[in-house]
Design a protein around this motif. Structure first.
Motif, PDB file in Angstrom:
ATOM      1  N   PRO A  66       0.799  -1.231   0.000  1.00 11.62           N
ATOM      2  CA  PRO A  66       0.000   0.000   0.000  1.00 11.62           C
ATOM      3  C   PRO A  66       0.830   1.278   0.000  1.00 11.62           C
ATOM      4  CG  PRO A  66      -0.821  -1.572   1.612  1.00 11.62           C
ATOM      5  CD  PRO A  66       0.449  -2.142   1.081  1.00 11.62           C
ATOM      6  N   LYS A  67       1.950   1.294   0.722  1.00 12.57           N
ATOM      7  CA  LYS A  67       2.724   2.534   0.813  1.00 12.57           C
ATOM      8  C   LYS A  67       3.330   2.891  -0.548  1.00 12.57           C
ATOM      9  CE  LYS A  67       6.142   4.965   3.508  1.00 12.57           C
ATOM     10  NZ  LYS A  67       7.477   4.839   4.077  1.00 12.57           N
ATOM     11  N   ALA A  68       3.938   1.897  -1.192  1.00 13.37           N
ATOM     12  CA  ALA A  68       4.480   2.127  -2.526  1.00 13.37           C
ATOM     13  C   ALA A  68       3.351   2.455  -3.501  1.00 13.37           C
ATOM     14  CB  ALA A  68       5.255   0.897  -3.001  1.00 13.37           C
ATOM     15  N   GLY A  69       2.202   1.810  -3.305  1.00 14.61           N
ATOM     16  CA  GLY A  69       1.045   2.044  -4.174  1.00 14.61           C
ATOM     17  C   GLY A  69       0.568   3.482  -4.122  1.00 14.61           C
ATOM     18  N   ALA A  70       0.632   4.092  -2.916  1.00 17.88           N
ATOM     19  CA  ALA A  70       0.206   5.483  -2.777  1.00 17.88           C
ATOM     20  C   ALA A  70       1.116   6.403  -3.594  1.00 17.88           C
ATOM     21  CB  ALA A  70       0.224   5.891  -1.312  1.00 17.88           C
ATOM     22  N   PHE A  71       2.432   6.130  -3.538  1.00 18.25           N
ATOM     23  CA  PHE A  71       3.360   6.925  -4.349  1.00 18.25           C
ATOM     24  C   PHE A  71       3.109   6.692  -5.840  1.00 18.25           C
ATOM     25  CE2 PHE A  71       6.050   7.062  -0.469  1.00 18.25           C
ATOM     26  CZ  PHE A  71       6.227   8.425  -0.421  1.00 18.25           C
ATOM     27  N   ALA A  72       2.747   5.459  -6.183  1.00 16.44           N
ATOM     28  CA  ALA A  72       2.474   5.151  -7.590  1.00 16.44           C
ATOM     29  C   ALA A  72       1.279   5.954  -8.108  1.00 16.44           C
ATOM     30  CB  ALA A  72       2.240   3.651  -7.769  1.00 16.44           C
ATOM     31  N   SER A  73       0.246   6.110  -7.262  1.00 11.53           N
ATOM     32  CA  SER A  73      -0.924   6.898  -7.684  1.00 11.53           C
ATOM     33  C   SER A  73      -0.531   8.341  -7.965  1.00 11.53           C
ATOM     34  CB  SER A  73      -2.000   6.895  -6.594  1.00 11.53           C
ATOM     35  OG  SER A  73      -2.285   5.593  -6.194  1.00 11.53           O
ATOM     36  N   VAL A  74       0.308   8.892  -7.097  1.00 10.90           N
ATOM     37  CA  VAL A  74       0.772  10.272  -7.290  1.00 10.90           C
ATOM     38  C   VAL A  74       1.538  10.372  -8.608  1.00 10.90           C
ATOM     39  CG1 VAL A  74       2.261  12.087  -6.397  1.00 10.90           C
ATOM     40  CG2 VAL A  74       1.007  10.627  -4.816  1.00 10.90           C
ATOM     41  N   ALA A  75       2.476   9.426  -8.802  1.00  7.06           N
ATOM     42  CA  ALA A  75       3.329   9.475  -9.984  1.00  7.06           C
ATOM     43  C   ALA A  75       2.512   9.297 -11.263  1.00  7.06           C
ATOM     44  CB  ALA A  75       4.405   8.398  -9.889  1.00  7.06           C
ATOM     45  N   MET A  76       1.493   8.442 -11.191  1.00  7.02           N
ATOM     46  CA  MET A  76       0.661   8.221 -12.378  1.00  7.02           C
ATOM     47  C   MET A  76      -0.076   9.507 -12.762  1.00  7.02           C
ATOM     48  SD  MET A  76      -2.210   5.329 -13.014  1.00  7.02           S
ATOM     49  CE  MET A  76      -3.574   6.158 -12.265  1.00  7.02           C
ATOM     50  N   ALA A  77      -0.642  10.177 -11.738  1.00  4.45           N
ATOM     51  CA  ALA A  77      -1.352  11.426 -11.999  1.00  4.45           C
ATOM     52  C   ALA A  77      -0.395  12.480 -12.555  1.00  4.45           C
ATOM     53  CB  ALA A  77      -2.007  11.927 -10.710  1.00  4.45           C
ATOM     54  N   LEU A  78       0.792  12.587 -11.939  1.00  5.96           N
ATOM     55  CA  LEU A  78       1.761  13.586 -12.400  1.00  5.96           C
ATOM     56  C   LEU A  78       2.245  13.289 -13.812  1.00  5.96           C
ATOM     57  CD1 LEU A  78       4.107  14.444  -9.415  1.00  5.96           C
ATOM     58  CD2 LEU A  78       2.592  15.970 -10.678  1.00  5.96           C
ATOM     59  N   SER A  79       2.489  11.998 -14.117  1.00  9.36           N
ATOM     60  CA  SER A  79       3.005  11.689 -15.454  1.00  9.36           C
ATOM     61  C   SER A  79       1.945  11.962 -16.518  1.00  9.36           C
ATOM     62  CB  SER A  79       3.526  10.259 -15.531  1.00  9.36           C
ATOM     63  OG  SER A  79       2.479   9.354 -15.397  1.00  9.36           O
ATOM     64  N   ALA A  80       0.655  11.909 -16.131  1.00 11.70           N
ATOM     65  CA  ALA A  80      -0.400  12.286 -17.080  1.00 11.70           C
ATOM     66  C   ALA A  80      -0.238  13.755 -17.470  1.00 11.70           C
ATOM     67  CB  ALA A  80      -1.771  12.047 -16.471  1.00 11.70           C
ATOM     68  N   LEU A  81      -0.047  14.591 -16.435  1.00 11.38           N
ATOM     69  CA  LEU A  81       0.115  16.022 -16.677  1.00 11.38           C
ATOM     70  C   LEU A  81       1.419  16.297 -17.434  1.00 11.38           C
ATOM     71  CD1 LEU A  81      -0.890  18.911 -16.063  1.00 11.38           C
ATOM     72  CD2 LEU A  81       0.476  18.846 -13.992  1.00 11.38           C
ATOM     73  N   LEU A  82       2.517  15.670 -16.962  1.00 11.67           N
ATOM     74  CA  LEU A  82       3.830  15.926 -17.563  1.00 11.67           C
ATOM     75  C   LEU A  82       3.891  15.451 -19.013  1.00 11.67           C
ATOM     76  CD1 LEU A  82       6.029  15.002 -14.489  1.00 11.67           C
ATOM     77  CD2 LEU A  82       5.765  17.271 -15.501  1.00 11.67           C
ATOM     78  N   SER A  83       3.313  14.280 -19.279  1.00 10.14           N
ATOM     79  CA  SER A  83       3.300  13.781 -20.667  1.00 10.14           C
ATOM     80  C   SER A  83       2.562  14.748 -21.575  1.00 10.14           C
ATOM     81  CB  SER A  83       2.610  12.419 -20.749  1.00 10.14           C
ATOM     82  OG  SER A  83       3.455  11.433 -20.277  1.00 10.14           O
ATOM     83  N   ALA A  84       1.424  15.235 -21.066  1.00  8.67           N
ATOM     84  CA  ALA A  84       0.630  16.162 -21.867  1.00  8.67           C
ATOM     85  C   ALA A  84       1.428  17.421 -22.189  1.00  8.67           C
ATOM     86  CB  ALA A  84      -0.654  16.528 -21.127  1.00  8.67           C
ATOM     87  N   LEU A  85       2.269  17.854 -21.236  1.00  6.78           N
ATOM     88  CA  LEU A  85       3.030  19.082 -21.443  1.00  6.78           C
ATOM     89  C   LEU A  85       4.328  18.840 -22.215  1.00  6.78           C
ATOM     90  CD1 LEU A  85       2.617  20.667 -17.882  1.00  6.78           C
ATOM     91  CD2 LEU A  85       1.358  21.239 -19.964  1.00  6.78           C
ATOM     92  N   ILE A  86       5.013  17.719 -21.908  1.00  7.07           N
ATOM     93  CA  ILE A  86       6.358  17.510 -22.454  1.00  7.07           C
ATOM     94  C   ILE A  86       6.355  16.850 -23.835  1.00  7.07           C
ATOM     95  CG2 ILE A  86       8.550  16.300 -22.086  1.00  7.07           C
ATOM     96  CD1 ILE A  86       8.116  16.603 -19.077  1.00  7.07           C
TER      97      ILE A  86
END
Lengths: 235, 117
Positions: free
Chosen positions: A203-223
């Motif tokens: 679960p702890k690693a999973g929580a970081f994964a959720s954050v990273a997934m959301a951020l990579s959505a934004l970053l991919s869209a921009l980069i």
């Protein structure tokens, strides 16, 4: 063709998806969950049906437009989980932001280099430039790059399953057990399916994964829409 | 009423984004711009979480349904896949592998390799 059965497309897609999701919810093992991913199987089963009955794709797409239209407001709504994740990780935001960006850039760069080595046609390399992001975003980014959205989506889904199955093995091999390192790596590189499997296991690693997934959505869209043409220019 | 408000916010962001991308003749996908606009509204506190939830939660829950038709489009490109499968297989393995190792190593460098919990 005067086929009048196409109106069944939407109800059948919905019924199939809900049935697959129900079956998926019954599995508890992380790898079994990834292997029974409802989106993956819905696409495979519908594609197989169309091919077996020698039905064309165009009328299916035409009659399921309602669903495709809803994808646009759904992507706008992704801002909500993105915001919820943002306020969770203020403390680690900078490091996660940098590593996510590196992951997104790496995916586009490595794919472009491999495509150049294989002398792939432009349409194909554009389809493989945005793989470090969740499926709905890759559909849009790939379309904007002039690639084949469905091919990119299939790759993204399969990469997610791959990450769910082999993620832990890789971390053992490179000797990394830190929850944040694992989570951000899987969330960025293996998106929703990898993240879902990580949440069930750790679960702890999973929580970081959720954050990273959301951020990579934004970053991919921009980069990616800026980076890909630049790389093509250089290669 | 609450469904109406949250739907209106989402659709307004999408409409403004479509207008802007059309105005600047940008190839940037409008829904992504809409997502960024809505995120800014949330971060600045102009739109609150509870304004959005009534529509956003069910829409996000069923989002996979909305890209199944696009995914099925793969059957139109089976020839291309059959022709280029070595490339696709290479990318399928190398891209996520390099990203996972890169990201994992960067964070482990700052946070340590061991499980800190």
């Amino acid at each position: 063709m005067t086929a009048s059965f196409w109106w069944l497309s939407v109800p059948l897609v919905i019924a199939l998806f809900l049935a697959l999701r129900f079956l998926n919810a019954k599995t508890h093992h992380a790898i079994a969950k990834a292997l029974t991913n409802p989106v993956c199987w819905a696409i495979v089963l519908i594609a197989a049906c169309l091919m077996i009955f020698k039905l064309p794709y165009a009328p299916f797409a035409e009659h399921t437009k309602v669903l495709s239209w809803l994808l646009e407001p759904a992507i706008v709504a992704l801002a909500l989980p993105l915001y919820q994740q943002f306020i969770h990780v203020k403390k680690n935001l900078l490091l996660i932001l940098i590593s996510c960006s590196l992951g997104v850039i790496n995916a586009t760069l490595v794919a472009s280099i491999i495509c150049a080595l294989f002398a792939a046609p432009a349409e194909l390399s554009a389809s493989l430039a945005s793989l470090s992001v969740t499926t709905p975003i890759t559909l849009l980014v790939t379309d904007a790059l002039g690639g084949i959205p469905s091919l990119a989506a299939a790759m993204v889904i399969f990469i997610g399953v791959l990450g769910a199955i082999f993620g832990n093995l890789i971390f053992s091999l490179i000797n990394i057990q830190n929850a944040q390192a694992k989570g951000v790596a899987i969330g960025t590189a293996c998106h929703a399916i990898g993240t879902a499997s990580l949440i069930t296991e750790q679960p702890k690693a999973g929580a970081f994964a959720s954050v990273a997934m959301a951020l990579s959505a934004l970053l991919s869209a921009l980069i990616v829409p800026l980076l890909y043409p630049a790389i093509q220019h250089l290669i | 009423m609450k469904y109406l408000i949250s739907s209106a916010i989402i659709l307004a962001c999408l409409a403004v984004a479509k207008y802007l991308t059309a105005l600047f003749e940008s190839s940037f996908p409008a829904p992504l711009l809409g997502m960024v606009l809505l995120l800014v509204l949330l971060l600045t506190g102009i739109v609150k979480e509870h304004h959005l939830k009534p529509t956003a939660s069910p829409v996000l829950n069923y989002m996979p349904l909305f890209f199944i038709p696009a995914g099925v489009g793969i059957i139109e490109h089976l020839g291309l896949i059959a022709e280029h499968w070595p490339l696709l297989l290479t990318i399928f393995i190398v891209v996520p592998l390099t990203s996972v190792i890169l990201i994992g190593s960067v964070i482990a460098y700052f946070k340590g390799r061991e499980n800190d919990s």
